[in-house]
Design a protein around this motif. Structure first.
Motif, PDB file in Angstrom:
ATOM      1  N   LEU A   1       0.831  -1.202   0.000  1.00 53.57           N
ATOM      2  CA  LEU A   1       0.000   0.000   0.000  1.00 53.57           C
ATOM      3  C   LEU A   1       0.863   1.248   0.000  1.00 53.57           C
ATOM      4  O   LEU A   1       0.617   2.193  -0.773  1.00 53.57           O
ATOM      5  CB  LEU A   1      -0.937   0.008   1.207  1.00 53.57           C
ATOM      6  N   MET A   2       1.879   1.284   0.845  1.00 53.49           N
ATOM      7  CA  MET A   2       2.735   2.468   0.921  1.00 53.49           C
ATOM      8  C   MET A   2       3.376   2.776  -0.422  1.00 53.49           C
ATOM      9  O   MET A   2       3.555   3.943  -0.786  1.00 53.49           O
ATOM     10  CB  MET A   2       3.799   2.281   2.006  1.00 53.49           C
ATOM     11  N   GLU A   3       3.722   1.743  -1.178  1.00 53.19           N
ATOM     12  CA  GLU A   3       4.358   1.953  -2.476  1.00 53.19           C
ATOM     13  C   GLU A   3       3.458   2.688  -3.455  1.00 53.19           C
ATOM     14  O   GLU A   3       3.946   3.314  -4.397  1.00 53.19           O
ATOM     15  CB  GLU A   3       4.765   0.607  -3.084  1.00 53.19           C
ATOM     16  N   HIS A   4       2.148   2.635  -3.247  1.00 54.53           N
ATOM     17  CA  HIS A   4       1.217   3.224  -4.204  1.00 54.53           C
ATOM     18  C   HIS A   4       0.668   4.581  -3.760  1.00 54.53           C
ATOM     19  O   HIS A   4      -0.089   5.204  -4.511  1.00 54.53           O
ATOM     20  CB  HIS A   4       0.054   2.262  -4.452  1.00 54.53           C
ATOM     21  N   LEU A   5       1.048   5.051  -2.591  1.00 53.47           N
ATOM     22  CA  LEU A   5       0.538   6.339  -2.104  1.00 53.47           C
ATOM     23  C   LEU A   5       1.460   7.474  -2.544  1.00 53.47           C
ATOM     24  O   LEU A   5       2.682   7.372  -2.432  1.00 53.47           O
ATOM     25  CB  LEU A   5       0.424   6.310  -0.577  1.00 53.47           C
ATOM     26  N   PRO A   6       0.890   8.572  -3.052  1.00 52.17           N
ATOM     27  CA  PRO A   6       1.703   9.664  -3.625  1.00 52.17           C
ATOM     28  C   PRO A   6       2.741  10.249  -2.671  1.00 52.17           C
ATOM     29  O   PRO A   6       3.866  10.546  -3.098  1.00 52.17           O
ATOM     30  CB  PRO A   6       0.655  10.720  -4.016  1.00 52.17           C
ATOM     31  N   ASP A   7       2.410  10.427  -1.396  1.00 56.03           N
ATOM     32  CA  ASP A   7       3.375  11.031  -0.475  1.00 56.03           C
ATOM     33  C   ASP A   7       4.596  10.137  -0.276  1.00 56.03           C
ATOM     34  O   ASP A   7       5.726  10.632  -0.130  1.00 56.03           O
ATOM     35  CB  ASP A   7       2.717  11.314   0.879  1.00 56.03           C
ATOM     36  N   PHE A   8       4.411   8.829  -0.272  1.00 52.76           N
ATOM     37  CA  PHE A   8       5.544   7.915  -0.176  1.00 52.76           C
ATOM     38  C   PHE A   8       6.382   7.972  -1.446  1.00 52.76           C
ATOM     39  O   PHE A   8       7.614   7.964  -1.393  1.00 52.76           O
ATOM     40  CB  PHE A   8       5.060   6.484   0.082  1.00 52.76           C
ATOM     41  N   GLN A   9       5.736   8.052  -2.589  1.00 58.34           N
ATOM     42  CA  GLN A   9       6.454   8.136  -3.854  1.00 58.34           C
ATOM     43  C   GLN A   9       7.297   9.412  -3.921  1.00 58.34           C
ATOM     44  O   GLN A   9       8.411   9.402  -4.444  1.00 58.34           O
ATOM     45  CB  GLN A   9       5.464   8.084  -5.016  1.00 58.34           C
ATOM     46  N   THR A  10       6.780  10.487  -3.351  1.00 59.54           N
ATOM     47  CA  THR A  10       7.504  11.771  -3.392  1.00 59.54           C
ATOM     48  C   THR A  10       8.806  11.703  -2.613  1.00 59.54           C
ATOM     49  O   THR A  10       9.863  12.085  -3.119  1.00 59.54           O
ATOM     50  CB  THR A  10       6.616  12.887  -2.823  1.00 59.54           C
TER      51      THR A  10
ATOM     52  N   SER B   1      15.865  16.817   4.011  1.00 60.72           N
ATOM     53  CA  SER B   1      14.524  17.326   3.746  1.00 60.72           C
ATOM     54  C   SER B   1      13.528  16.552   4.593  1.00 60.72           C
ATOM     55  O   SER B   1      13.799  15.431   5.047  1.00 60.72           O
ATOM     56  CB  SER B   1      14.169  17.198   2.253  1.00 60.72           C
ATOM     57  N   VAL B   2      12.376  17.157   4.827  1.00 61.14           N
ATOM     58  CA  VAL B   2      11.318  16.540   5.626  1.00 61.14           C
ATOM     59  C   VAL B   2      10.059  16.465   4.773  1.00 61.14           C
ATOM     60  O   VAL B   2       9.662  17.455   4.146  1.00 61.14           O
ATOM     61  CB  VAL B   2      11.045  17.334   6.913  1.00 61.14           C
ATOM     62  N   HIS B   3       9.425  15.295   4.773  1.00 63.95           N
ATOM     63  CA  HIS B   3       8.301  15.037   3.885  1.00 63.95           C
ATOM     64  C   HIS B   3       7.090  14.558   4.684  1.00 63.95           C
ATOM     65  O   HIS B   3       7.177  13.528   5.378  1.00 63.95           O
ATOM     66  CB  HIS B   3       8.684  13.981   2.850  1.00 63.95           C
ATOM     67  N   PRO B   4       5.971  15.270   4.601  1.00 67.34           N
ATOM     68  CA  PRO B   4       4.772  14.820   5.312  1.00 67.34           C
ATOM     69  C   PRO B   4       4.107  13.651   4.605  1.00 67.34           C
ATOM     70  O   PRO B   4       4.001  13.621   3.373  1.00 67.34           O
ATOM     71  CB  PRO B   4       3.870  16.059   5.291  1.00 67.34           C
ATOM     72  N   ILE B   5       3.688  12.694   5.392  1.00 65.92           N
ATOM     73  CA  ILE B   5       2.842  11.604   4.903  1.00 65.92           C
ATOM     74  C   ILE B   5       1.448  11.860   5.450  1.00 65.92           C
ATOM     75  O   ILE B   5       1.203  11.716   6.653  1.00 65.92           O
ATOM     76  CB  ILE B   5       3.365  10.236   5.388  1.00 65.92           C
ATOM     77  N   LEU B   6       0.548  12.280   4.591  1.00 70.83           N
ATOM     78  CA  LEU B   6      -0.803  12.641   5.006  1.00 70.83           C
ATOM     79  C   LEU B   6      -1.790  11.617   4.447  1.00 70.83           C
ATOM     80  O   LEU B   6      -1.965  11.510   3.231  1.00 70.83           O
ATOM     81  CB  LEU B   6      -1.160  14.042   4.506  1.00 70.83           C
ATOM     82  N   LEU B   7      -2.396  10.851   5.324  1.00 69.36           N
ATOM     83  CA  LEU B   7      -3.412   9.882   4.928  1.00 69.36           C
ATOM     84  C   LEU B   7      -4.790  10.477   5.183  1.00 69.36           C
ATOM     85  O   LEU B   7      -5.067  10.962   6.276  1.00 69.36           O
ATOM     86  CB  LEU B   7      -3.255   8.581   5.712  1.00 69.36           C
ATOM     87  N   LYS B   8      -5.651  10.411   4.176  1.00 63.76           N
ATOM     88  CA  LYS B   8      -6.978  11.006   4.280  1.00 63.76           C
ATOM     89  C   LYS B   8      -8.092   9.969   4.263  1.00 63.76           C
ATOM     90  O   LYS B   8      -9.261  10.339   4.238  1.00 63.76           O
ATOM     91  CB  LYS B   8      -7.189  12.003   3.137  1.00 63.76           C
TER      92      LYS B   8
END
Length: 272
Positions: A26-35, A206-213
């Motif tokens: 699942l994580m592999e397919h979420l945009p924030d993880f890809q970023t 860098s710091v990257h937010p992982i936002l799950l909605k």
């Protein structure tokens, strides 16, 4: 029962390997993880002939992507788990169609990989230092296996940034703490600059937010039901309040107000 916060420590002994695999997929397919993953690739400063190591490579999702960046080079994945090594090998074959001798997957302990020093142009690790006993030794091993001038990159969450949005703030706090405390190194994200900087010269942070909605995504990635059950068993919250809390999350999800948030740090350094 496999609890995600500690289930990745001993994958081959996990009671429910499928649960770990579903989470990773699942994580592999979420945009924030890809970023943030793209950022970690860029931080490696790879050339077309680079030799790159992917430590704790898991199911091997990153191996074909890294190979695309080094068409004349090689990619070596390492993982402690025999089950993940086999899964990564299958994934590479599934993606490429045929075995590629320039992509290999080996079983190895990141605290001591047993390979020659200065062997790789770059090495990366992704969301795995949070699970291992000695992150400093692991970074030292990564620095050992890259050549002078090579890059080491690590991407790790800072679980102190973990938030579950809810109208029931006190119960949410207990749930956040219960999941956070399941990790060996919950603050590893914020510690990366010092860990990497102790061995190499920092070249990127860098710091990257992982936002799950979506509640369904958070259930898989943050193990919400199991986390609440643990809170009840440990008498942090009554069972009735746990049920009320989950109902609140379901209501927020239905009304498009659900969110869960986590920050991931990406840090890279160059070997002198």
């Amino acid at each position: 029962m496999t609890f995600l916060a500690d289930g990745f420590r001993q994958v081959d002994n996990a009671a429910n390997l499928a649960k770990l695999e579903i989470c990773l997929s699942l994580m592999e397919h979420l945009p924030d993880f890809q970023t943030y993953k793209r950022t970690s690739y860029e931080a490696l400063v790879l050339g077309p002939d680079s030799k790159v190591a992917d430590l704790a490579c898991g199911l091997g999702f990153d191996l074909p992507r890294l190979k695309q960046l080094v068409p004349g080079g090689s990619v070596t994945g390492f993982d402690l788990s025999d089950r993940f090594v086999k899964a990564a090998q299958h994934h590479v074959t599934d993606v490429l169609g045929d075995a590629d001798p320039s992509i290999t997957v080996r079983q190895g302990d990141i605290h001591g990989l047993g390979c020659d020093p200065d062997l790789f142009d770059a090495a990366r690790i992704d969301r795995s230092l949070q699970h291992i006993p000695d992150p400093a030794a692991a970074i030292g091993e990564m620095a050992r296996i890259v050549r002078p001038g090579g890059i080491v990159c690590a991407s790790e969450p800072d679980w102190s940034s973990f938030v579950i949005g809810s109208d029931l703030a006190e119960i949410s706090r207990h749930a956040e703490n219960a999941f956070r405390n399941g990790f060996l190194n919950p603050m590893i994200g914020r510690e990366l600059v010092d860990l990497v900087g102790g061995h190499l010269t920092i070249t990127h942070h860098s710091v990257h937010p992982i936002l799950l909605k979506r509640l369904a995504d958070a259930e898989i990635i943050f193990d919400l039901t199991e986390t609440l059950q643990r809170c009840v068993l440990e008498e942090k919250i009554p069972a009735a309040e746990a049920k009320t809390f989950y109902a609140d999350l379901e209501g927020r999800d239905k009304n498009h107000r659900f969110f869960a948030l986590l920050n991931i740090h990406v840090v890279a350094g160059r070997k002198q």
